[in-house]
Design an enzyme around this catalytic site. Structure first.
Site, short mmCIF file in Angstrom:
data_model
loop_
_atom_site.label_atom_id
_atom_site.label_comp_id
_atom_site.label_asym_id
_atom_site.label_seq_id
_atom_site.Cartn_x
_atom_site.Cartn_y
_atom_site.Cartn_z
CE LYS A 135 6.97 5.25 5.54
NZ LYS A 135 6.77 6.85 5.95
NE ARG B 89 6.46 5.74 13.77
CZ ARG B 89 7.11 5.63 12.64
NH1 ARG B 89 8.07 6.39 12.33
NH2 ARG B 89 6.87 4.46 11.69
CD GLU C 222 -1.08 -0.17 3.80
OE1 GLU C 222 -0.66 0.28 4.90
OE2 GLU C 222 -2.27 -0.48 3.45
#
Length: 228
Positions: free
Chosen positions: A212, A217, A210
């Protein structure tokens, strides 16, 4: 180690597309380094400065760039570290001119290839295929330690320089120093590297692919009233 040897190593790492060859080249260099120089080598190979970003961009570097050959004693990673620490510490009236003089003196200590690497480090643009994951693999190889153990320690180590020094100087005992601690950031787990898509599929079996999406984060630690 002279700066020219690091420049040559980066060129050799860039010249091969094979992950295994990159790891061997980096591991051999790590084995030959000692002490603080070992830390600096691991950091510089991932394009990281111990001082972090020191506010030096091309507008500052351009007037500091010398046009002649290298002068003086051969530049070393330790001298680069000392010079950049001094640049980062310059503040107050006249600091811009002092930073310029320090940078010019640093750049004069190496040739054109060495200057290019310095500029890439300062601009955060080192591109030689030696990402953190490859340097971690090289640390494990150089120290003769299991790669999973080194990857786990890397999640808790302040930086790869400290990890490299601990692993090569103290082996497994050095890795035990790095563990989960409150108010000390934990690095996100890295993906397991593979030589190519065929090798990855051989390990995974059935797999899905898939797109990215890039993002950030965030990690929050709280100890009583202290939050970081």
């Amino acid at each position: 180690m002279e700066w020219a040897r690091l420049v040559e190593l980066v060129a050799r790492v860039r010249a091969t597309s094979k992950k295994s060859e990159k790891v061997v080249l980096i591991a051999e260099a790590l084995r030959q380094a000692r002490g603080r120089e070992l830390e600096l080598l691991a950091l510089y190979l991932t394009g990281t400065l111990p001082q972090g970003r020191i506010g030096v961009g091309w507008r500052t570097l351009e007037p500091a760039m010398p046009s002649g050959p290298a002068v003086g004693e051969p530049l070393t990673p330790s001298r680069v570290d000392e010079a950049l620490a001094a640049v980062a510490a310059e503040t107050g009236s006249g600091s811009a001119e002092r930073r310029l003089r320090r940078l010019r003196a640093l750049l004069e200590g190496t040739d054109d290839a060495g200057r290019r690497l310095l500029v890439e480090l300062l601009m955060g643009e080192v591109r030689q295929g030696a990402l953190d994951g490859l340097v971690i693999e090289a640390i494990a190889r150089a120290a003769g330690l299991p790669a999973p153990d080194v990857r786990r320690a890397a999640m808790y180590a302040p930086n790869l320089g400290e990890l490299a020094r601990a692993a090569l100087e103290e082996r497994a005992a050095g890795l035990e120093r790095f563990s989960l601690r409150l108010l000390s950031p934990v690095a996100p787990m890295l993906a397991s590297p593979a030589g190519d898509a065929e090798e990855a599929l051989e390990r995974l079996g059935e797999a899905a692919f898939e797109y990215k999406l890039d993002g950030a984060r965030l990690q929050v630690h709280r100890a009583g009233d202290e939050v970081r």
